[in-house]
Design a protein around this motif. Structure first.
Motif, short mmCIF file in Angstrom:
data_model
loop_
_atom_site.label_atom_id
_atom_site.label_comp_id
_atom_site.label_asym_id
_atom_site.label_seq_id
_atom_site.Cartn_x
_atom_site.Cartn_y
_atom_site.Cartn_z
N GLY A 133 39.91 29.64 44.55
CA GLY A 133 41.47 30.04 43.91
C GLY A 133 41.48 31.49 43.75
N THR A 134 42.17 31.90 42.70
CA THR A 134 42.59 33.27 42.26
C THR A 134 41.66 33.84 41.25
OG1 THR A 134 44.12 32.51 40.70
CG2 THR A 134 44.77 33.11 43.09
N LYS A 135 41.82 35.05 40.86
CA LYS A 135 40.63 35.37 39.74
C LYS A 135 41.40 35.90 38.61
CE LYS A 135 37.31 38.00 41.53
NZ LYS A 135 36.44 38.98 42.37
N LYS A 137 42.54 36.49 34.39
CA LYS A 137 41.73 36.65 33.30
C LYS A 137 41.52 35.13 32.66
CE LYS A 137 42.82 39.32 30.01
NZ LYS A 137 43.37 40.23 29.16
N ASN A 141 31.99 32.41 30.70
CA ASN A 141 30.89 31.46 30.18
C ASN A 141 31.13 31.18 28.70
OD1 ASN A 141 29.12 32.90 32.58
ND2 ASN A 141 29.50 30.99 32.52
N THR A 144 30.40 34.57 26.30
CA THR A 144 31.64 35.36 26.10
C THR A 144 32.51 34.76 25.21
OG1 THR A 144 31.28 35.80 28.72
CG2 THR A 144 33.17 36.85 27.66
N LYS A 222 48.10 34.20 38.22
CA LYS A 222 48.14 35.61 38.66
C LYS A 222 47.21 36.60 37.67
CE LYS A 222 50.76 39.45 40.84
NZ LYS A 222 49.34 39.78 41.56
N ARG A 223 47.89 36.61 36.54
CA ARG A 223 47.34 37.38 35.38
C ARG A 223 46.40 36.51 34.46
NH1 ARG A 223 51.29 42.28 34.54
NH2 ARG A 223 51.62 42.72 36.63
#
Lengths: 404, 454
Positions: A133-135, A137, A141, A144, A222-223
């Motif tokens: 998929g995408t990366k 925000k 884990n 975090t 996207k974001r």
């Protein structure tokens, strides 16, 4: 003690439960100078940001939350006369207890007569799981997520998906629910949850649907995360969400060990130790989750304490030489069931020498019922994967000293 | 009263950044317009971070000329701006008889391209250089000057030098329309009109679209070609010194295995055509294939940990050549379809564009003593900030990024406008733990600075 001191009886790397309890025990046993170096801003390790119980039962017979537990351990260490240096990163381990560190002062070299490595473990990232998929925000884990809950005034998402069903996965659920975050689902690729059975009731109790036999295939957005594609036996589906928490899959934080040339156990991904917690360079010892991925804070606390007793004996010259036999464990009915055994080597025993690892820790990667052959003895084992299994320690080889 | 620029550059990818630098140093008043929240957000955000010699570029091509001029200029200026270079060399490896038969042809091409230091290696010689290589390799040749660089500090340095010497930058500023009145351009953007004598289209994945908007036509059509990469942890970098290249095919240079300047090891890229110009999606099966491919070439890679994944889009089109065209009637230059050698050729392409602009009548008046930015050094083989006193401690442990490095980036004239931009400039949270330890600390630092992050 001052920051200019460069030589110590014992240097402990990592101020989590194992490292701090070892440092406290070493001082209790009369060790001269004990330094704990910690790369984070505060001592305490993972419990610092675990905003839930149960902590402290094994240690003080008290039910505590993580941050209080971390504060108490840190305070006990300081009270015992342990020197703690935070924001100090160990960058190399060299022979004879010589370690390189980095801090605001730049690079320095410290020396310990003995060095205890207690660097802990971390979860497996999205990248290491090769999730497509995408990366955007919002992918992280559990640790975090807990850092956001403990040290930040906002959470990184409102409706995440929780991937995994280990103990820590339920910790992630609890952290979410106590901070106004409502997970939309909990995903488990197997047919049953990884944590012990009673936890299977927890998601429902918290209003979170539990999807078994379900994998995450793609992350979209996207974001910020907008959705995930999941695959279950009926096919692939889209699940709207704004975050993904990849929980568990703990692995030892072993980069420093590897870059310093220590041999790594391909099963545990931790170092190879003997029953005294010693590495191949006998100036170095290990305790806690650096050994295997994950155990509870209390287990690590106890392990730190026990290895500290071996370190103290070692400093007195009371430990036998490290001339070990390797432990080999074989599951009779499966080639792949055994993930690791710990300790990996058994050195000679000695009446004066305390034993830190008096049981063999066995962990399975798959559910298995059958015999496990360890050296000359056979043990009946029936367990699910990733559970702690304790077996008798194989017999020590005869000490060279004992031979006529 | 808005200012009239000599040149407006559309697109702040590596090419736009290099052109901005060149033209600014040549004395032009330059503005760079970038549609994304931060620079390097399109094709330039993902590549294999290699500085190419052009040994395998098409003979006599403009691409070859730009790559070679770019290589030379990078070597000349890297010392002035503190940019890294790891001259590790490349090996072109043959695994089959057919591939082996093609090695002499490729070496001839290298010679014809002026890369005369290529040297053939037998199987034994190859394995003597790279002992972790799969021993079924048949033969190779070595290209000594193929090098690793930092794909982000280089373009940042180019644009930063432009800004320090008077250029302007507008981010979040797509060009929506444009009018040329015979003397100057008026470009319409959501952030107001921009007036400039010349326009350079360096819009990368949108190069054809920008030509359409401004000229009403485009002589090429961008067909994004996706490349996925798998990055392994630093311990894997021991497995190869060289950049390991396959024998190329008609359509692709193939899958490369090489170290990165930061001390990781990467395997990629794929070459997958797609329509979408925005999203470079990762695909688990392809990632598994890349991991397996890496382990086929370097067997010990099989047990190494994957640190990160990324995918990028190359602005390829129906033509193989760079599409660099002047439009004399409208004071415009299109720099299109710089598909896979942009990082290597950027400085050369910029010099070429500078000459084209002079051809259009622009008078260069070089700045006598231009200001030089000093970039943070993130290369693993150089001295890093964490090794120096006063570094304010480490923010990201895996990549050993210091607070001083982070603050320097947040306070410079090209400060990031996005989380991704911050990561590109510092590498914070790009390491093996992917933010397990520092993710929240990084976010809080950006929040504190009031960064408008995405």
């Amino acid at each position: 003690m001052t920051d200019t001191q460069l030589n110590f009886d014992v240097i402990v790397v990592g101020a989590g439960p194992a490292g701090l309890s070892a440092a406290i025990e070493l001082k209790r046993l009369g060790t001269g100078s004990v330094l704990v170096v910690e790369r984070e801003k505060q001592a305490g390790g993972i419990p610092r940001h675990c905003l839930h119980s149960p902590y402290g039962m094994r240690e003080w017979n008290r039910l505590m939350f993580g941050p209080a537990y971390a504060r108490r351990l840190t305070q006990d260490a300081l009270d015992a006369g342990v020197d703690i240096r935070c924001e100090t990163t160990v960058t190399a381990l060299k022979p004879n207890g010589v370690i390189d560190i980095s801090s605001d002062a730049g690079q320095q070299t410290l020396t310990g007569r003995a060095v205890l490595l207690a660097m802990g473990a971390r979860e497996t990232s999205r990248s290491a799981r090769l999730v497509g998929g995408t990366k955007p925000k919002g992918v992280m884990n559990t640790a975090t997520l807990q850092n956001f809950a403990a040290f930040c005034d906002h959470m990184p998402f409102k409706r995440p998906v929780v991937v995994g069903t280990e103990l820590v996965s339920f910790s992630a659920l609890m952290t979410c629910r106590s901070h106004g975050v409502r997970p939309v689902a909990m995903l488990e690729k197997n047919g049953r949850i990884t944590a012990r059975a009673p936890f299977a009731l927890a998601p429902k109790a918290m209003g979170v649907p539990l999807h078994l036999e379900t994998q995450i295939a793609q992350i979209h957005g996207k974001r910020q995360v907008e959705a995930v594609t999941i695959i279950d036996p009926s096919g692939s589906h889209t699940l709207q969400c704004d975050g993904v928490i990849f929980t568990g899959g703990f692995r030892p934080e072993n980069a420093l060990l590897r870059s310093s040339g220590f041999e790594i156990d391909s099963g545990s991904l931790g170092p190879k130790i003997d029953q005294y917690g010693r590495l191949s360079d006998t100036g170095y010892y290990c305790a806690g989750n650096i050994l295997r991925g994950i155990e509870t804070a209390g287990w690590c606390w106890n392990e730190g304490r026990k290895v500290a007793q071996c370190i103290a004996a070692g400093l007195q010259g009371d430990l036998p030489p490290r001339t070990p036999v390797n432990v080999s464990a074989q599951a009779s009915a499966s080639e792949h069931a055994i993930k690791f055994t710990l300790p990996q080597a058994i050195s000679p025993s000695d009446p004066k020498a305390p034993v830190a690892f008096d049981k063999l820790q066995l962990r399975l990667s798959d559910a298995y019922t059958g015999d496990v052959v360890i050296g000359t003895s056979t043990h009946r084992v029936s367990s699910k994967p990733e559970r702690r299994i304790l077996l008798p320690l194989p017999q020590s080889p005869v000490s060279q000293k004992a031979l006529p | 009263m808005s200012k009239v620029y000599d040149v407006a550059i559309i697109g702040a990818g590596v090419i736009g950044c290099a052109i901005a630098r060149r033209l600014t140093l040549d004395g032009a008043r330059v503005i760079v317009l970038e549609k994304a929240p931060d620079i390097l957000d399109g094709a330039s955000k993902a590549n294999s971070a290699i500085l190419h010699t052009g040994f395998d570029a098409p003979q006599g091509s403009l691409e070859l000329a730009c790559v070679q001029e770019g290589y030379k200029e990078y070597e000349a200026l890297r010392g002035q701006m503190n940019l890294p270079l790891d001259r590790c060399g490349a090996l072109v490896l043959a695994w089959t008889e057919d591939q082996e038969a093609r090695l002499p042809i490729l070496m001839e091409q290298a010679h014809a391209n002026g890369v005369e230091d290529v040297a053939p290696l037998s199987r034994t010689e190859t394995l003597a250089l790279e002992s972790a290589l799969n021993s079924t390799v048949r033969a190779s040749f070595r290209v000594p000057r193929e090098s690793l660089i930092d794909p982000w500090s280089a373009p940042h340095a180019y644009l930063l030098q432009a800004l320090l010497n008077g250029a302007d930058l507008k981010r979040d500023c797509p060009v929506l329309a444009g009018q040329f009145d015979g003397r100057q351009w008026t470009l319409t953007t959501p952030r107001g009109d921009i007036q400039a004598t010349y326009v350079i289209n360096a819009a990368g994945l949108y190069g054809d679209k920008v030509d359409l908007i401004l000229l009403g036509q485009s002589s090429f059509n961008i067909r994004p070609r996706k490349g996925q990469f798998v990055v392994f942890d630093k311990m894997a970098a021991r497995l190869t010194q060289h950049i390991l290249l396959p024998v190329p095919t008609e359509t692709t240079k193939g899958i490369v295995v090489c170290r990165t300047i930061w001390g990781n090891l990467l395997v990629g890229p794929t070459a997958e055509e797609q329509e979408d110009r925005e999203t470079a999606g990762l695909d688990q099966d392809t990632l598994e294939m890349l991991r397996a491919k890496g382990a086929e070439i370097l067997p010990e890679l099989a047990s190494e940990e994957v640190t990160s994944l990324y995918a990028g889009l190359r602005p390829a089109c129906e033509h193989k050549e760079y599409q660099i065209k002047t439009h004399p009637d409208t004071n415009m230059v299109t720099v299109g379809a710089i598909r896979s050698t942009g990082l290597s050729s950027a400085l050369g392409t910029a010099a070429h564009v500078g000459r084209l602009l002079e051809g259009l009548g622009h008078q260069a008046q070089p700045i006598k003593i231009p200001d030089l930015p000093q970039m943070g050094m993130l290369a693993e083989h150089e001295t890093r900030d964490w090794q120096r006193a006063g570094n304010q401690g480490i923010l990201c442990h895996c990549e050993k990024v210091t607070y001083r490095e982070a603050m320097a980036v947040l306070n410079d004239p090209l400060a990031p406008k996005s989380f991704a931009g911050f990561k590109r400039r510092t590498r914070a949270s790009m390491g093996r733990c992917q933010g397990f330890y520092c993710g929240q600390a990084v976010q809080s630092l950006l929040d504190e600075k009031g960064l408008e992050h995405d």
